[in-house]
Every structure is written in C-alpha cells, then in structure tokens.
Design an enzyme around this catalytic site. Structure first.
Site, PDB file in Angstrom:
ATOM      1  N   ARG A  25       4.194  18.563   1.863  1.00 37.95           N
ATOM      2  CA  ARG A  25       4.894  19.709   1.368  1.00 37.95           C
ATOM      3  C   ARG A  25       4.259  20.111   0.102  1.00 37.95           C
ATOM      4  O   ARG A  25       4.864  21.048  -0.589  1.00 37.95           O
ATOM      5  CB  ARG A  25       6.361  19.457   0.956  1.00 37.95           C
ATOM      6  N   GLU A  75     -11.137  -9.131   3.338  1.00 36.40           N
ATOM      7  CA  GLU A  75      -9.885  -8.901   3.775  1.00 36.40           C
ATOM      8  C   GLU A  75     -10.093  -8.610   5.435  1.00 36.40           C
ATOM      9  O   GLU A  75     -10.818  -7.860   5.776  1.00 36.40           O
ATOM     10  CB  GLU A  75      -9.389  -7.729   3.271  1.00 36.40           C
ATOM     11  N   ASN A  78       0.727  -1.248  -0.054  1.00 41.03           N
ATOM     12  CA  ASN A  78      -0.054  -0.052   0.125  1.00 41.03           C
ATOM     13  C   ASN A  78       1.127   1.156  -0.052  1.00 41.03           C
ATOM     14  O   ASN A  78       1.876   1.417   0.733  1.00 41.03           O
ATOM     15  CB  ASN A  78      -0.938  -0.118   1.317  1.00 41.03           C
ATOM     16  N   HIS A 131      -3.952  -4.256   7.722  1.00 39.66           N
ATOM     17  CA  HIS A 131      -4.026  -3.106   8.881  1.00 39.66           C
ATOM     18  C   HIS A 131      -3.006  -3.422   9.836  1.00 39.66           C
ATOM     19  O   HIS A 131      -3.426  -4.204  10.688  1.00 39.66           O
ATOM     20  CB  HIS A 131      -5.521  -2.928   9.320  1.00 39.66           C
ATOM     21  N   HIS A 155      -5.711   3.686  -1.807  1.00 35.76           N
ATOM     22  CA  HIS A 155      -6.709   4.157  -1.211  1.00 35.76           C
ATOM     23  C   HIS A 155      -7.136   5.709  -1.477  1.00 35.76           C
ATOM     24  O   HIS A 155      -6.679   6.460  -1.032  1.00 35.76           O
ATOM     25  CB  HIS A 155      -6.781   3.987   0.275  1.00 35.76           C
ATOM     26  N   GLU A 204      -8.582   0.787  -3.060  1.00 35.94           N
ATOM     27  CA  GLU A 204      -9.212   0.909  -1.910  1.00 35.94           C
ATOM     28  C   GLU A 204     -10.514   1.882  -2.078  1.00 35.94           C
ATOM     29  O   GLU A 204      -9.773   3.034  -2.546  1.00 35.94           O
ATOM     30  CB  GLU A 204      -8.660   1.056  -0.713  1.00 35.94           C
ATOM     31  N   ASP A 247       0.013   4.352   0.107  1.00 29.80           N
ATOM     32  CA  ASP A 247      -0.641   5.673   0.285  1.00 29.80           C
ATOM     33  C   ASP A 247       0.071   6.911   1.047  1.00 29.80           C
ATOM     34  O   ASP A 247      -0.047   7.878   1.082  1.00 29.80           O
ATOM     35  CB  ASP A 247      -2.037   5.381   1.481  1.00 29.80           C
ATOM     36  N   HIS A 248       0.968   5.920   2.182  1.00 30.90           N
ATOM     37  CA  HIS A 248       1.847   7.182   2.865  1.00 30.90           C
ATOM     38  C   HIS A 248       2.980   7.523   2.395  1.00 30.90           C
ATOM     39  O   HIS A 248       3.420   8.522   2.909  1.00 30.90           O
ATOM     40  CB  HIS A 248       1.782   6.481   4.447  1.00 30.90           C
ATOM     41  N   ARG A 300      -9.274   8.405  -0.993  1.00 34.96           N
ATOM     42  CA  ARG A 300     -10.210   8.952  -0.055  1.00 34.96           C
ATOM     43  C   ARG A 300     -10.855   9.898  -0.503  1.00 34.96           C
ATOM     44  O   ARG A 300     -10.624  10.775  -1.377  1.00 34.96           O
ATOM     45  CB  ARG A 300      -9.767   9.055   1.273  1.00 34.96           C
ATOM     46  N   THR A 320      -7.172   6.771  10.248  1.00 35.42           N
ATOM     47  CA  THR A 320      -6.914   5.801   9.267  1.00 35.42           C
ATOM     48  C   THR A 320      -8.352   4.838   8.978  1.00 35.42           C
ATOM     49  O   THR A 320      -9.276   5.375   9.692  1.00 35.42           O
ATOM     50  CB  THR A 320      -5.806   4.848   9.469  1.00 35.42           C
ATOM     51  N   THR A 321      -8.309   3.817   8.349  1.00 33.09           N
ATOM     52  CA  THR A 321      -9.424   3.029   8.434  1.00 33.09           C
ATOM     53  C   THR A 321      -9.845   2.353   9.678  1.00 33.09           C
ATOM     54  O   THR A 321      -8.882   1.191   9.902  1.00 33.09           O
ATOM     55  CB  THR A 321      -9.644   2.003   7.238  1.00 33.09           C
ATOM     56  N   ARG A 347      -6.907  12.706   1.102  1.00 30.69           N
ATOM     57  CA  ARG A 347      -5.437  13.501   1.847  1.00 30.69           C
ATOM     58  C   ARG A 347      -4.226  12.659   1.516  1.00 30.69           C
ATOM     59  O   ARG A 347      -3.114  13.082   1.764  1.00 30.69           O
ATOM     60  CB  ARG A 347      -6.138  13.010   3.238  1.00 30.69           C
ATOM     61  N   HIS A 348      -4.386  11.703   0.906  1.00 25.91           N
ATOM     62  CA  HIS A 348      -3.042  10.822   0.396  1.00 25.91           C
ATOM     63  C   HIS A 348      -3.111  10.662  -1.123  1.00 25.91           C
ATOM     64  O   HIS A 348      -2.649  11.410  -1.871  1.00 25.91           O
ATOM     65  CB  HIS A 348      -2.507   9.795   1.211  1.00 25.91           C
TER      66      HIS A 348
HETATM   67  N1  PXP Z   1      -5.860  -2.945   4.084  1.00 24.36           N
HETATM   68  C1  PXP Z   1      -6.850  -2.208   4.150  1.00 24.36           C
HETATM   69  C2  PXP Z   1      -8.271  -2.517   3.751  1.00 24.36           C
HETATM   70  C3  PXP Z   1      -6.527  -0.686   4.782  1.00 24.36           C
HETATM   71  O1  PXP Z   1      -7.610   0.139   4.626  1.00 24.36           O
HETATM   72  C4  PXP Z   1      -5.332  -0.434   4.816  1.00 24.36           C
HETATM   73  C5  PXP Z   1      -5.029   0.912   5.668  1.00 24.36           C
HETATM   74  O2  PXP Z   1      -5.434   1.646   4.762  1.00 24.36           O
HETATM   75  C6  PXP Z   1      -4.366  -1.607   5.114  1.00 24.36           C
HETATM   76  C7  PXP Z   1      -4.675  -2.741   4.661  1.00 24.36           C
HETATM   77  C8  PXP Z   1      -2.724  -1.287   5.270  1.00 24.36           C
HETATM   78  O3  PXP Z   1      -2.719  -1.082   6.690  1.00 24.36           O
HETATM   79  P1  PXP Z   1      -1.504  -0.392   7.060  1.00 24.36           P
HETATM   80  O4  PXP Z   1      -1.294   0.963   6.440  1.00 24.36           O
HETATM   81  O5  PXP Z   1      -1.661  -0.235   8.559  1.00 24.36           O
HETATM   82  O6  PXP Z   1      -0.379  -1.406   6.760  1.00 24.36           O
END
Ligand code: PXP
Length: 253
Positions: free
Chosen positions: A23, A156, A12, A199, A48, A75, A14-15, A50, A105-106, A54-55
């Site tokens: 920035r 999941e 993932n 997660h 994801h 996602e 996202d981050h 959103r 977060t989720t 946000r990301h």
């Molecule tokens: N799976 C799902 C469905 C999620 O929503 C997330 C977090 O956005 C993740 C996996 C990944 O979680 P983490 O970033 O904590 O590894």
C-alpha cells in the site's frame, strides 16, 4: 546444564515490509516488528536489502541499525552496490545470498564452488571490516568445502527443499533432504564452520532442526509473518522460541 550451544533465533522482518509496500506508506513498520520480536525472544533480526528494494528499503536498514538493541544480520547479494552499503553500515553480520530479479524469494543456495573467485574477496573484505559473514548454501559437500576454503566463518544451510518436500507429503524426498542437511551440518562443523539454517521453516521443521547440535542459529521470516495474522507477532515468536527449545532438548551433543 546442557553443553549444547544456545540455538539463536534470527527473525527476518522482510515480509512485514512486503505488506507495508503493498500500500505504500509506513504501516506496518518492520522496525516496530523487529522490536516486538526482540521482546518476545528473538536473538537477532535479519533483513534482506534486495537490488529492487521490493520489501526492505535503505531507510529500514538505517533505522534497524539505530533502533534495535540486538544484532542485525544483513542479507545481501555479492554486488558492488551492496558491498558499499554493508561496509558503510557495518552490521553485526552479513549473509551472502544469490539474487535474481525474477525470483519470488531466494530460491537456491549460492554456488560458492563455481563462484569462489568472485566470492573470496567479498568475504575477505567483510571479515576485515569486522562483519561476521555467512554464505547461504545447499548442504552439498562441494559447497561446504569451498566455503571453508575461502575462509567464510559461517554457512547458512538452505533447508527450503526439505521444508517443501515435507509440506507436499513427499516422504522419501524429505528423508533424503534431511540426511543431506544432517551430513552437511556435521561436515561443516568438522571443518570449523559455524552452522546456521533457514528458509521455509515453520514450528515443526524448526523443532526438528533444533535437534541437530551443530546448528546454532535459525533464520525465520515468512512463516512468522503469516502466522502473526492469526496469533499476533509477539505470540508467534514466543511459540517459535518454544518449538526450538523443545527440539534443542532432544539434541545429543
Ligand atoms: N535465510 C536466508 C538466507 C534467506 O534468504 C531467507 C529468505 O529470505 C530466510 C532465511 C528466511 O526464509 P523464510 O522467510 O522462508 O523463513
């Protein structure tokens, strides 16, 4: 040769986008990170989009679709806006998640049992479009049974509570969560659902969960991006792959 299914790693990104957005501008680029992750052993990429962007942004999804050569797991919340984007984009997979604007977060799984009337047509439309749908849910029998009833092909399992309990040293709570996850994975598999988990996973928890033979995919993001600060993203993905392989070797089919 093992009869166990290969345990896929969905990275993932996202981050990576969270850091970029702190920035503005284009650096670091989640698409570049996705490509590195694939070279390092990821089987797919998760992102994801959103409601508040946000990301990940719309343009990131378009670029991931165009530029990566492994499946994209999109996602999304089950909203009209996200449905329109999913049906237009046609990613390999879509994971339906709950989404509240105020959460960091989720935080919890989808309430499929409570919202089956809303979710059933969403699942059907995505499946009809050839998109592999998963529902992000807690390992509760009621949620799992409803997921099967509304014909979602995949769930999941939200393993965040287990990961949090372990991180806090709450041994009894962690053990209770672990048993819930194990039983949930077994029930889901018996009902014909493909089982993923995600997660809050890190090397240790990914290794532990890899030993459950029903689980065929882990989706991992925050830990990998955080750990990359020390080790670099490629090395972190390689170490995660190794942890998952060690865990899988302990699985009994
Ligand atoms: N799976 C799902 C469905 C999620 O929503 C997330 C977090 O956005 C993740 C996996 C990944 O979680 P983490 O970033 O904590 O590894």
């Amino acid at each position: 040769m093992s009869r166990l299914a290969h345990l896929r790693l969905g990275v993932n990104v996202d981050h990576v986008a969270t850091i970029r957005n702190a920035r503005g501008g284009r650096h670091p680029d989640p698409v570049r990170a996705a490509k590195l992750a694939i070279v390092a052993g990821a089987d797919g990429i998760t992102a994801h989009l959103r409601e508040d962007r946000r990301h990940i942004r719309d343009d990131d999804i378009a670029r991931l679709m165009a530029e990566i050569d492994k499946p994209l797991n999109f996602e999304m919340a089950a909203t009209a806006e996200m449905m329109a984007i999913a049906l237009k984009t046609k990613p390999h997979a879509a994971c339906l998640v709950p989404e509240k604007r105020t959460e960091r977060t989720t935080e919890g799984g989808l309430d499929v049992a409570g919202q089956h009337n809303l979710l059933a047509p969403v699942v059907a439309k995505l499946v009809d479009a050839g998109i592999r749908v998963s529902l992000f849910i807690a390992a509760e029998p009621r949620q799992i049974e409803t997921a099967a009833r509304i014909r979602a092909p995949v769930i999941e399992i939200h393993v965040g509570a287990w990961c949090d309990a372990l991180a806090e040293g709450q041994t009894a709570a962690a053990e209770a969560e672990w048993q819930r996850i194990r039983a949930g994975a077994q029930l889901a598999s018996k009902l014909g659902l493909e089982v993923h988990a995600g997660h809050g996973l890190n090397y240790a928890t990914a290794e532990a969960i890899a030993a459950l033979p029903e689980v065929v995919e882990l989706n991992i993001g925050h830990f990998l991006v955080g750990e990359a600060v020390y080790e670099g993203f490629s090395q972190t993905v390689k170490l995660m792959r190794a942890a998952m392989d060690r865990g899988r070797a302990k699985a009994v089919s």
